[in-house]
Design a protein around this motif. Structure first.
Motif, PDB file in Angstrom:
ATOM      1  N   LYS A 141       0.818  -1.207   0.000  1.00  0.00           N
ATOM      2  CA  LYS A 141       0.000   0.000   0.000  1.00  0.00           C
ATOM      3  C   LYS A 141       0.857   1.264   0.000  1.00  0.00           C
ATOM      4  N   ASP A 142       2.040   1.182   0.617  1.00  0.00           N
ATOM      5  CA  ASP A 142       2.931   2.337   0.667  1.00  0.00           C
ATOM      6  C   ASP A 142       3.784   2.406  -0.602  1.00  0.00           C
ATOM      7  N   THR A 143       4.156   3.621  -1.001  1.00  0.00           N
ATOM      8  CA  THR A 143       5.054   3.804  -2.136  1.00  0.00           C
ATOM      9  C   THR A 143       6.477   3.430  -1.729  1.00  0.00           C
ATOM     10  N   VAL A 144       7.113   2.593  -2.504  1.00  0.00           N
ATOM     11  CA  VAL A 144       8.485   2.192  -2.211  1.00  0.00           C
ATOM     12  C   VAL A 144       9.433   3.349  -2.511  1.00  0.00           C
ATOM     13  N   LYS A 145      10.378   3.581  -1.617  1.00  0.00           N
ATOM     14  CA  LYS A 145      11.420   4.589  -1.815  1.00  0.00           C
ATOM     15  C   LYS A 145      12.697   3.878  -2.266  1.00  0.00           C
ATOM     16  N   LEU A 146      13.370   4.469  -3.240  1.00  0.00           N
ATOM     17  CA  LEU A 146      14.608   3.902  -3.751  1.00  0.00           C
ATOM     18  C   LEU A 146      15.694   4.974  -3.833  1.00  0.00           C
ATOM     19  N   THR A 147      16.903   4.606  -3.450  1.00  0.00           N
ATOM     20  CA  THR A 147      18.063   5.500  -3.597  1.00  0.00           C
ATOM     21  C   THR A 147      18.799   5.124  -4.877  1.00  0.00           C
ATOM     22  N   PRO A 148      19.690   6.010  -5.352  1.00  0.00           N
ATOM     23  CA  PRO A 148      20.487   5.659  -6.537  1.00  0.00           C
ATOM     24  C   PRO A 148      21.256   4.354  -6.356  1.00  0.00           C
ATOM     25  N   GLU A 149      21.851   4.147  -5.181  1.00  0.00           N
ATOM     26  CA  GLU A 149      22.625   2.936  -4.931  1.00  0.00           C
ATOM     27  C   GLU A 149      21.750   1.688  -5.007  1.00  0.00           C
ATOM     28  N   ILE A 150      20.548   1.766  -4.428  1.00  0.00           N
ATOM     29  CA  ILE A 150      19.639   0.622  -4.452  1.00  0.00           C
ATOM     30  C   ILE A 150      19.232   0.291  -5.886  1.00  0.00           C
ATOM     31  N   ILE A 151      18.892   1.310  -6.662  1.00  0.00           N
ATOM     32  CA  ILE A 151      18.480   1.076  -8.051  1.00  0.00           C
ATOM     33  C   ILE A 151      19.594   0.388  -8.828  1.00  0.00           C
ATOM     34  N   ALA A 152      20.818   0.900  -8.689  1.00  0.00           N
ATOM     35  CA  ALA A 152      21.951   0.297  -9.397  1.00  0.00           C
ATOM     36  C   ALA A 152      22.161  -1.145  -8.947  1.00  0.00           C
ATOM     37  N   ASN A 153      22.076  -1.390  -7.654  1.00  0.00           N
ATOM     38  CA  ASN A 153      22.316  -2.742  -7.144  1.00  0.00           C
ATOM     39  C   ASN A 153      21.219  -3.728  -7.556  1.00  0.00           C
ATOM     40  N   ILE A 154      19.988  -3.243  -7.703  1.00  0.00           N
ATOM     41  CA  ILE A 154      18.919  -4.110  -8.203  1.00  0.00           C
ATOM     42  C   ILE A 154      19.216  -4.521  -9.643  1.00  0.00           C
ATOM     43  N   PHE A 155      19.560  -3.545 -10.484  1.00  0.00           N
ATOM     44  CA  PHE A 155      19.771  -3.840 -11.899  1.00  0.00           C
ATOM     45  C   PHE A 155      21.125  -4.493 -12.173  1.00  0.00           C
ATOM     46  N   LEU A 156      22.027  -4.458 -11.193  1.00  0.00           N
ATOM     47  CA  LEU A 156      23.273  -5.220 -11.282  1.00  0.00           C
ATOM     48  C   LEU A 156      23.099  -6.645 -10.772  1.00  0.00           C
ATOM     49  N   GLY A 157      21.943  -6.925 -10.153  1.00  0.00           N
ATOM     50  CA  GLY A 157      21.676  -8.256  -9.628  1.00  0.00           C
ATOM     51  C   GLY A 157      22.203  -8.492  -8.228  1.00  0.00           C
ATOM     52  N   LYS A 158      22.625  -7.431  -7.542  1.00  0.00           N
ATOM     53  CA  LYS A 158      23.167  -7.570  -6.191  1.00  0.00           C
ATOM     54  C   LYS A 158      22.067  -7.662  -5.137  1.00  0.00           C
TER      55      LYS A 158
END
Length: 369
Positions: free
Chosen positions: A135-152
């Motif tokens: 229900k809440d909007t997820v917050k993402l930082t630049p580091e988190i976004i990069a690590n998600i798309f890097l597969g970390k």
């Protein structure tokens, strides 16, 4: 990452249906290929052919429909991705291309003659996700976004995500990354942003309209990525704001350079785009310095040849093309905000005007405005 067999089946059928949708995606329901479009419109001064960006397709559909009502001019536009639009313009099978990334040096060399970049609007690339019970909007930082798309980062309740989403119940659902499979200006905006904010990403895989993705599923066009995210539990992908809103999809707020978590919107995109443009209008809006600006924003450009006398084109047709683009950057701007795009700033309009005025036919300016 392993997907359940049922999810794989679902992804296959969604991808298949999206291919069909993509083939049909042009103004007025014309499902011809760009080559067939060129054959149909080459001798018709009242038909303009365009192809490219899926990012701007919802806006172009409205603009060209309204312009047809006012002038009778038919504009056939194929939403095939920025890379495809650039290729069709290079092959001279369309009158204009549309791209969310400026031409690179190799693309300019292949064209062989100068091409003009006319900004049409600014838009936001959002991180849309499929967490049905959130229900809440997820917050993402630049580091988190990069690590998600890097597969970390592999699950939604990873400590890095939890740390910036205090009080939010994050599920243990595996993350499924979705990215573009075609040459894409949206990809260029997103990967340019990642290259600015993450040193590892900047080294590899880097930025561009088409890159070697470390992980993930590929979808064709903004439509394809949106469809895969919507149908795949735990998925996250980057799409244009209008697609997320039209499909009622959740999307994250992203921390900008000023440290604020910014929700993508027309207002926060406008803040990012309110900058001084160079004379050729080729500039990136990503990782903006604006305190209230959304950091993954970018311009979308119409691309045309500076010299319009080629392929036995008539001066009348060249004039109608430039009149169309002139209308887009003036009267047409009123349709931007209702479709979740940021209209051009007054300064950007002036730059676009000067670029259009530089277009010629047999060396003579076409516009007399």
């Amino acid at each position: 990452m392993q997907l359940h067999r049922s999810n794989l089946k679902r992804v296959f059928f969604v991808s298949l249906s999206l291919v069909v949708i993509s083939l049909m995606a042009c103004n007025g329901g014309d499902n011809a290929t760009p080559g067939q479009m060129a054959e149909k419109g080459s001798g018709d001064n009242n038909t303009i052919l365009g192809a490219g960006s899926t990012f701007i397709y919802p806006l172009f559909s409205k603009l060209f429909s309204e312009y047809h009502k006012k002038t009778g001019l038919q504009v056939n536009y194929q939403s095939i991705g920025s890379g495809g639009g650039i290729l069709q313009l290079t092959n001279k099978t369309v009158d204009f291309g549309a791209s969310d990334a400026p031409l690179n040096e190799e693309q300019e060399q292949k064209m062989g003659v100068p091409a003009l970049h006319i900004p049409m609007c600014a838009g936001a690339v959002v991180l849309s996700y499929n967490l049905s019970n959130m229900k809440d909007t997820v917050k993402l930082t630049p580091e988190i976004i990069a690590n998600i798309f890097l597969g970390k980062i592999k699950t939604w309740n990873d400590p890095q995500i939890a740390a910036v989403n205090s009080g939010t119940q994050l599920p243990s659902t595996p993350i499924v990354v979705v990215h573009r499979s075609d040459g894409s200006g949206t990809t260029n905006i997103f990967t340019t942003y990642l290259s600015k904010v993450n040193a590892q990403w900047n080294t590899k895989p880097g930025k561009g309209s088409s890159i070697n993705w470390p992980i993930g599923l590929g979808g064709k066009g903004n439509e394809g990525v949106a469809g895969l995210v919507k149908q795949t539990p735990g998925a996250i992908g980057y799409i244009e704001l209008a697609y997320a809103i039209q499909n009622k999809m959740a999307f994250a707020s992203v921390q900008n350079k000023a440290g604020k978590f910014i929700t993508p919107s027309v207002a926060s995109t406008s803040a990012a785009g309110n900058i001084q443009l160079p004379a050729d209008a080729k500039i990136s809006l990503t990782n903006t310095d604006a305190a209230d600006g959304y950091p993954i924003s970018g311009f979308s450009w119409a691309l045309i040849y500076k010299e319009q006398s080629y392929n036995n084109r008539s001066q009348e047709k060249a004039g109608k093309l430039l009149d169309l683009l002139w209308w887009n950057i003036h009267e047409g701007q009123e349709y931007c905000e209702p479709l979740n795009y940021a209209r051009l700033s007054p300064e950007a309009v002036t730059v676009a005007e000067n670029i259009l005025k530089s277009a010629t036919f047999n060396g003579q300016p076409i516009l007399k405005k």
